[in-house]
Design an enzyme around this catalytic site. Sequence first.
Site, PDB file in Angstrom:
ATOM      1  N   LYS A  14       0.833  -1.223   0.000  1.00  0.00           N
ATOM      2  CA  LYS A  14       0.000   0.000   0.000  1.00  0.00           C
ATOM      3  C   LYS A  14       0.858   1.259   0.000  1.00  0.00           C
ATOM      4  CE  LYS A  14      -1.951  -0.642   3.981  1.00  0.00           C
ATOM      5  NZ  LYS A  14      -1.595  -1.937   4.554  1.00  0.00           N
ATOM      6  N   ARG A  90      -9.455   1.155   8.795  1.00  0.00           N
ATOM      7  CA  ARG A  90      -8.997  -0.187   9.137  1.00  0.00           C
ATOM      8  C   ARG A  90     -10.040  -0.966   9.919  1.00  0.00           C
ATOM      9  NH1 ARG A  90      -3.105   0.642   8.801  1.00  0.00           N
ATOM     10  NH2 ARG A  90      -2.115  -1.372   9.000  1.00  0.00           N
ATOM     11  N   ARG A 129      11.500  -6.700   5.370  1.00  0.00           N
ATOM     12  CA  ARG A 129      11.419  -5.278   5.690  1.00  0.00           C
ATOM     13  C   ARG A 129      11.913  -5.029   7.113  1.00  0.00           C
ATOM     14  NH1 ARG A 129       5.670  -2.257   5.264  1.00  0.00           N
ATOM     15  NH2 ARG A 129       5.344  -3.074   7.345  1.00  0.00           N
ATOM     16  N   ARG A 135      11.500  -1.579  12.257  1.00  0.00           N
ATOM     17  CA  ARG A 135      10.171  -1.302  12.794  1.00  0.00           C
ATOM     18  C   ARG A 135       9.828  -2.309  13.882  1.00  0.00           C
ATOM     19  NH1 ARG A 135       5.529   0.005   8.357  1.00  0.00           N
ATOM     20  NH2 ARG A 135       4.310  -1.180   9.861  1.00  0.00           N
ATOM     21  N   ARG A 146      -0.609  -9.232  13.415  1.00  0.00           N
ATOM     22  CA  ARG A 146      -1.150  -8.175  12.546  1.00  0.00           C
ATOM     23  C   ARG A 146      -2.008  -8.775  11.430  1.00  0.00           C
ATOM     24  NH1 ARG A 146       4.277  -5.736  11.095  1.00  0.00           N
ATOM     25  NH2 ARG A 146       3.238  -4.488   9.506  1.00  0.00           N
TER      26      ARG A 146
HETATM   27  P1  ADP Z   1       1.076  -2.093   7.865  1.00  0.00           P
HETATM   28  O1  ADP Z   1      -0.063  -1.856   6.935  1.00  0.00           O
HETATM   29  O2  ADP Z   1       2.323  -2.540   7.200  1.00  0.00           O
HETATM   30  O3  ADP Z   1       0.704  -2.951   9.027  1.00  0.00           O
HETATM   31  P2  ADP Z   1       1.017   0.705   8.782  1.00  0.00           P
HETATM   32  O4  ADP Z   1       2.248   1.510   8.696  1.00  0.00           O
HETATM   33  O5  ADP Z   1      -0.121   1.065   7.884  1.00  0.00           O
HETATM   34  O6  ADP Z   1       1.529  -0.758   8.558  1.00  0.00           O
HETATM   35  O7  ADP Z   1       0.464   0.713  10.290  1.00  0.00           O
HETATM   36  C1  ADP Z   1       1.268   0.328  11.369  1.00  0.00           C
HETATM   37  C2  ADP Z   1       0.438   0.241  12.646  1.00  0.00           C
HETATM   38  O8  ADP Z   1      -0.116   1.538  12.970  1.00  0.00           O
HETATM   39  C3  ADP Z   1      -0.766  -0.691  12.627  1.00  0.00           C
HETATM   40  O9  ADP Z   1      -0.419  -2.031  12.869  1.00  0.00           O
HETATM   41  C4  ADP Z   1      -1.617  -0.089  13.764  1.00  0.00           C
HETATM   42  O10 ADP Z   1      -1.134  -0.446  15.035  1.00  0.00           O
HETATM   43  C5  ADP Z   1      -1.390   1.405  13.608  1.00  0.00           C
HETATM   44  N1  ADP Z   1      -2.436   1.999  12.731  1.00  0.00           N
HETATM   45  C6  ADP Z   1      -2.236   2.552  11.500  1.00  0.00           C
HETATM   46  N2  ADP Z   1      -3.397   2.958  10.958  1.00  0.00           N
HETATM   47  C7  ADP Z   1      -4.375   2.661  11.866  1.00  0.00           C
HETATM   48  C8  ADP Z   1      -5.779   2.795  11.883  1.00  0.00           C
HETATM   49  N3  ADP Z   1      -6.445   3.345  10.854  1.00  0.00           N
HETATM   50  N4  ADP Z   1      -6.468   2.369  12.983  1.00  0.00           N
HETATM   51  C9  ADP Z   1      -5.825   1.832  14.017  1.00  0.00           C
HETATM   52  N5  ADP Z   1      -4.498   1.653  14.061  1.00  0.00           N
HETATM   53  C10 ADP Z   1      -3.755   2.055  13.015  1.00  0.00           C
END
Ligand code: ADP
Length: 204
Positions: A14, A90, A129, A135, A146
């Site tokens: 994404k 999400r 990654r 991270r 996740r």
């Molecule tokens: P990925 O899609 O690779 O898991 P992101 O960088 O999009 O990583 O998000 C990392 C973390 O940030 C998520 O696992 C969550 O804990 C938090 N997060 C991001 N966006 C949201 C959201 N819309 N609602 C709740 N938590 C979020």
Amino acid sequence: MKHLILFGAPGSGKGTQSTHIAETYRLKHLSTGDMLRAEIAKQSQLGLLADTYISQGLLLPDALIIDLLKNTLQQLSEDTKGIVLDGFPRTVAQAVALDSLVAELNQEILMLIEITVDTSELIERLVQRGKLSGRSDDNPATIKHRLEVYHQQTEPVIDFYKQAGKYFHVDGNGTIEQIFERICLILDQLVAVKVKHNSTLSQL
Ligand code: ADP
């Protein structure tokens, strides 16, 4: 302002694709994950709280993240054409909140594009990654969690946009360029349809 949502499991690409889309179509890229990581780096109050959720592979509480997004959408400058949303919504509650928020602000969600990738490939990408990014959530135990959270809490969002007739899908297996081409096909078709119908929105 017309926004589009890039949707998919952790590791689906994404972030990478959102960056390309934003550049090509002159949209603003908004990643909630990046925003939260910036808060963590600043050690702000929000960052400290976000860290406890993110490092466990949990989602932040809806109210908190909705508030963050609300502030951002309200503060967009007049000349912003639209946003590529990456990592939001999400949960179904976030999708519902986003709907009323954009309506309130006279903005619009154009579509959601889901990028699907085989689970084994997702895990492989995230582990790789993690070796580079450092991270806190890119380690095998948290990755597994996740992906579970994604299936349980995030995937239901798809139906919300299917019902609204705004759901599109691309195969996320392949090179970055191949996947980007697939996304462009969808976006360019949309622009073509709009032009054909003489819409005021001749570009995305
Ligand atoms: P990925 O899609 O690779 O898991 P992101 O960088 O999009 O990583 O998000 C990392 C973390 O940030 C998520 O696992 C969550 O804990 C938090 N997060 C991001 N966006 C949201 C959201 N819309 N609602 C709740 N938590 C979020």
